[in-house]
Design a protein around this motif. Structure first.
Motif, PDB file in Angstrom:
ATOM      1  N   ILE A  81      -1.686   3.341   6.409  1.00  0.00           N
ATOM      2  CA  ILE A  81      -1.010   2.281   7.143  1.00  0.00           C
ATOM      3  C   ILE A  81      -0.109   1.528   6.168  1.00  0.00           C
ATOM      4  N   PRO A  82       0.925   0.860   6.666  1.00  0.00           N
ATOM      5  CA  PRO A  82       1.792   0.099   5.757  1.00  0.00           C
ATOM      6  C   PRO A  82       1.136  -1.186   5.262  1.00  0.00           C
ATOM      7  N   LEU A  83       1.384  -1.503   4.018  1.00  0.00           N
ATOM      8  CA  LEU A  83       1.006  -2.781   3.426  1.00  0.00           C
ATOM      9  C   LEU A  83       2.287  -3.452   2.969  1.00  0.00           C
ATOM     10  N   LYS A  84       2.633  -4.564   3.600  1.00  0.00           N
ATOM     11  CA  LYS A  84       3.826  -5.315   3.234  1.00  0.00           C
ATOM     12  C   LYS A  84       3.458  -6.371   2.204  1.00  0.00           C
ATOM     13  N   ILE A  85       4.071  -6.288   1.034  1.00  0.00           N
ATOM     14  CA  ILE A  85       3.802  -7.211  -0.068  1.00  0.00           C
ATOM     15  C   ILE A  85       4.993  -8.142  -0.194  1.00  0.00           C
ATOM     16  N   THR A  86       4.761  -9.428  -0.032  1.00  0.00           N
ATOM     17  CA  THR A  86       5.824 -10.426  -0.100  1.00  0.00           C
ATOM     18  C   THR A  86       5.605 -11.328  -1.302  1.00  0.00           C
ATOM     19  N   ASN A  87       6.643 -11.495  -2.094  1.00  0.00           N
ATOM     20  CA  ASN A  87       6.549 -12.319  -3.302  1.00  0.00           C
ATOM     21  C   ASN A  87       7.096 -13.710  -3.010  1.00  0.00           C
ATOM     22  N   SER A  88       6.196 -14.622  -2.710  1.00  0.00           N
ATOM     23  CA  SER A  88       6.563 -16.021  -2.482  1.00  0.00           C
ATOM     24  C   SER A  88       6.153 -16.895  -3.659  1.00  0.00           C
ATOM     25  N   SER A  89       5.950 -16.270  -4.814  1.00  0.00           N
ATOM     26  CA  SER A  89       5.419 -16.988  -5.976  1.00  0.00           C
ATOM     27  C   SER A  89       6.437 -17.936  -6.594  1.00  0.00           C
ATOM     28  N   GLY A  90       7.724 -17.642  -6.440  1.00  0.00           N
ATOM     29  CA  GLY A  90       8.745 -18.434  -7.112  1.00  0.00           C
ATOM     30  C   GLY A  90       8.910 -18.083  -8.577  1.00  0.00           C
ATOM     31  N   ARG A  91       8.175 -17.094  -9.065  1.00  0.00           N
ATOM     32  CA  ARG A  91       8.242 -16.693 -10.470  1.00  0.00           C
ATOM     33  C   ARG A  91       9.307 -15.614 -10.654  1.00  0.00           C
ATOM     34  N   GLY A  92       9.942 -15.613 -11.825  1.00  0.00           N
ATOM     35  CA  GLY A  92      10.963 -14.628 -12.118  1.00  0.00           C
ATOM     36  C   GLY A  92      10.433 -13.362 -12.763  1.00  0.00           C
ATOM     37  N   ALA A 126      10.662  -8.552  -6.126  1.00  0.00           N
ATOM     38  CA  ALA A 126      11.140  -9.725  -6.854  1.00  0.00           C
ATOM     39  C   ALA A 126      10.840 -10.973  -6.041  1.00  0.00           C
ATOM     40  N   SER A 127      10.937 -12.116  -6.687  1.00  0.00           N
ATOM     41  CA  SER A 127      10.664 -13.371  -5.989  1.00  0.00           C
ATOM     42  C   SER A 127      11.560 -13.512  -4.768  1.00  0.00           C
ATOM     43  N   GLY A 128      10.956 -13.849  -3.639  1.00  0.00           N
ATOM     44  CA  GLY A 128      11.684 -14.002  -2.396  1.00  0.00           C
ATOM     45  C   GLY A 128      11.900 -12.708  -1.641  1.00  0.00           C
ATOM     46  N   GLN A 129      11.410 -11.604  -2.184  1.00  0.00           N
ATOM     47  CA  GLN A 129      11.604 -10.294  -1.568  1.00  0.00           C
ATOM     48  C   GLN A 129      10.268  -9.710  -1.108  1.00  0.00           C
ATOM     49  N   SER A 130      10.350  -8.620  -0.363  1.00  0.00           N
ATOM     50  CA  SER A 130       9.163  -7.905   0.104  1.00  0.00           C
ATOM     51  C   SER A 130       9.294  -6.418  -0.200  1.00  0.00           C
ATOM     52  N   THR A 131       8.170  -5.778  -0.407  1.00  0.00           N
ATOM     53  CA  THR A 131       8.092  -4.332  -0.609  1.00  0.00           C
ATOM     54  C   THR A 131       6.976  -3.808   0.278  1.00  0.00           C
ATOM     55  N   VAL A 151     -10.099 -10.613   6.636  1.00  0.00           N
ATOM     56  CA  VAL A 151      -9.589 -10.256   7.955  1.00  0.00           C
ATOM     57  C   VAL A 151      -9.910  -8.793   8.203  1.00  0.00           C
ATOM     58  N   ASN A 152     -10.147  -8.453   9.461  1.00  0.00           N
ATOM     59  CA  ASN A 152     -10.401  -7.057   9.794  1.00  0.00           C
ATOM     60  C   ASN A 152      -9.890  -6.750  11.191  1.00  0.00           C
ATOM     61  N   ASP A 153      -9.629  -5.476  11.424  1.00  0.00           N
ATOM     62  CA  ASP A 153      -9.177  -5.034  12.735  1.00  0.00           C
ATOM     63  C   ASP A 153      -9.502  -3.560  12.896  1.00  0.00           C
ATOM     64  N   GLY A 154      -9.893  -3.175  14.107  1.00  0.00           N
ATOM     65  CA  GLY A 154     -10.259  -1.789  14.372  1.00  0.00           C
ATOM     66  C   GLY A 154      -9.079  -0.864  14.580  1.00  0.00           C
ATOM     67  N   ASN A 155      -7.907  -1.419  14.803  1.00  0.00           N
ATOM     68  CA  ASN A 155      -6.708  -0.609  15.023  1.00  0.00           C
ATOM     69  C   ASN A 155      -5.521  -1.264  14.330  1.00  0.00           C
ATOM     70  N   PRO A 156      -5.559  -1.350  12.999  1.00  0.00           N
ATOM     71  CA  PRO A 156      -4.523  -2.101  12.275  1.00  0.00           C
ATOM     72  C   PRO A 156      -3.164  -1.403  12.332  1.00  0.00           C
ATOM     73  N   GLN A 157      -2.132  -2.196  12.589  1.00  0.00           N
ATOM     74  CA  GLN A 157      -0.778  -1.664  12.587  1.00  0.00           C
ATOM     75  C   GLN A 157      -0.110  -1.844  11.231  1.00  0.00           C
ATOM     76  N   GLN A 158      -0.497  -2.889  10.537  1.00  0.00           N
ATOM     77  CA  GLN A 158       0.078  -3.192   9.229  1.00  0.00           C
ATOM     78  C   GLN A 158      -0.804  -4.203   8.527  1.00  0.00           C
ATOM     79  N   ALA A 159      -0.871  -4.096   7.204  1.00  0.00           N
ATOM     80  CA  ALA A 159      -1.570  -5.093   6.390  1.00  0.00           C
ATOM     81  C   ALA A 159      -0.539  -5.887   5.601  1.00  0.00           C
ATOM     82  N   TYR A 160      -0.954  -7.065   5.140  1.00  0.00           N
ATOM     83  CA  TYR A 160      -0.059  -7.958   4.407  1.00  0.00           C
ATOM     84  C   TYR A 160      -0.742  -8.471   3.146  1.00  0.00           C
ATOM     85  N   LEU A 161       0.053  -8.617   2.100  1.00  0.00           N
ATOM     86  CA  LEU A 161      -0.388  -9.273   0.873  1.00  0.00           C
ATOM     87  C   LEU A 161       0.756 -10.197   0.456  1.00  0.00           C
TER      88      LEU A 161
END
Length: 395
Positions: A35-46, A94-99, A379-389
């Motif tokens: 499944i996809p894991l979307k990683i978002t960098n909201s840390s503000g660090r360079g 990078a900061s402010g971006q997602s992968t 958090v948990n789900d029996g039919n996850p469409q996407q995870a987030y970090l």
């Protein structure tokens, strides 16, 4: 019952392999292989961010890593002394971006580090993971953290954990089949520095849990388990409370009802000869506990060992939660799920107390069995469409 399994892998580190035996959920559809894991960098660090997905392939039992596409790679044979592990890093956002990466059916950890790649090595027994309580660990001066997850045929479980340390903040989430999302792990505004400031102000050695880099950068606070192990926290820090509990239940009964869905399953504890004996409703002794020490309480092991059975383990989990939250004297019926009773005694797990106080939803995995009474950041789900970090600000 949702089972969170914590086991120490080797002498160097404590690793939560979490939820491999989780109760199956009814899924709307078969859980896909990845499944996809979307990683978002909201840390503000360079700093550059590096991601690692390490764990056990649930289909084969092999240990290894997954690449950004979710393809599993088994670790090669290690050595003695340990040999360098293959570079399993994935370039993070990078900061402010997602992968977005893919995560496979795994039980393991998603590490992230700022500025430097982590150092992993392999012994003949498997992977050597970071153990920053060791002053010579090569990762000690790197700012990093990790989430634990299990994805299997029954769904996804993913957490935000502080069982080993409190460090670079992050939150986790899941998107359900109906499009809604659930998340946990976010700190309150100012919660990161608020936690460290509160820990510095707590007398009794608690400030010694904080580790900083030579340039003054705050890296983490060790859990009190490692504080005891390294001598940063006095081994006697819980003695007064332990003695009061043992005294109270020498002349009264502690009733443990370990399963919320089985209210008639009760065990009764009384101290005799410095040992707490638990009996069932028939009066037969089912298990006994020696008087614990701080290490047993903070680590939920040793004298409070919790095997994956239906008697001693559930009782021990309940005792561990009661000692860490200091509820055993205010309520002879455990577990106590009244959060107003948690951490009120002057002798308590102040590390856990201060973490929960800074969480936006109040939930955390501040000790191994913080899931007793559903206080965990999971958090948990029996039919996850996407995870987030989400990598949150260090502020």
């Amino acid at each position: 019952m949702l089972v969170r399994i914590l086991r120490r892998l080797g002498a160097a580190t404590a690793v939560a392999t979490m939820l491999a035996l989780a109760t199956p959920l009814t899924a709307d559809a078969a859980v896909p292989a990845t499944i996809p894991l979307k990683i978002t960098n909201s840390s503000g660090r360079g700093d550059a961010v590096y991601i690692y997905n390490l764990g056990t392939n649930l289909a084969t039992g092999q240990q290894g890593w997954a690449d950004a596409a979710g393809t599993f790679h088994a670790w090669p044979a290690g050595g003695n002394p340990p040999t360098p592990a293959p570079d399993a890093s994935i370039a993070g956002p990078a900061s402010g971006q997602s992968t977005t990466i893919r995560i496979p059916k795994f039980s393991g950890r998603i590490y992230f580090s700022y500025g430097q790649k982590l150092v992993f090595k392999l012994t003949t027994g498997g992977l050597v993971q970071p153990a920053v309580q060791n002053p010579t660990d090569p990762n000690r001066n790197i700012l990093f953290n990790w989430s634990e997850y299990t994805l299997n045929d029954s769904g996804l479980w993913i957490n935000s954990t502080q069982v080993d340390m409190f460090s670079a903040p992050y939150a986790v989430g899941v998107q359900r089949s109906d499009g809604s999302t659930a998340s946990t792990g976010h700190l309150k505004s100012g919660g990161y520095t608020g936690f460290f400031n509160a820990l510095r102000g707590q007398p009794g050695g608690w400030a010694n849990l904080i580790q900083t880099r030579s340039d003054g950068t705050v890296l983490r606070a060790l859990s009190p388990t490692y504080g005891i192990e390294t001598g940063a926290l006095p081994s006697t820090v819980m003695d007064d409370y332990i003695n009061r509990v043992w005294s109270k239940y020498s002349s009264s009964t502690l009733t443990v009802t370990p399963f919320a869905d089985q209210p008639n399953t009760k065990y009764y504890g009384r101290v005799s000869g410095n040992v707490m004996n638990f009996t069932n409703s028939s009066g037969a002794v089912v298990t006994t506990f020696q008087k614990p020490d701080a290490a047993s309480i903070f680590g939920c092991y040793k004298y409070l060992d919790a095997p994956n059975d239906l008697v001693r383990g559930p009782i021990s989990r309940t005792l561990c939660a009661g000692f860490n939250r200091s509820t055993l004297l205010v309520n002879p019926n455990q577990p106590d799920t009244t959060t107003a009773n948690f951490y009120v005694d002057t002798v308590t797990n102040h590390y856990a107390r201060k973490i929960h106080a800074q969480m936006a939803d109040g939930k955390a995995y501040a000790f191994a069995f913080d899931d007793v009474g559903a206080q965990e950041s999971l958090v948990n789900d029996g039919n996850p469409q996407q995870a987030y970090l989400t990598l949150d600000p260090l502020s």
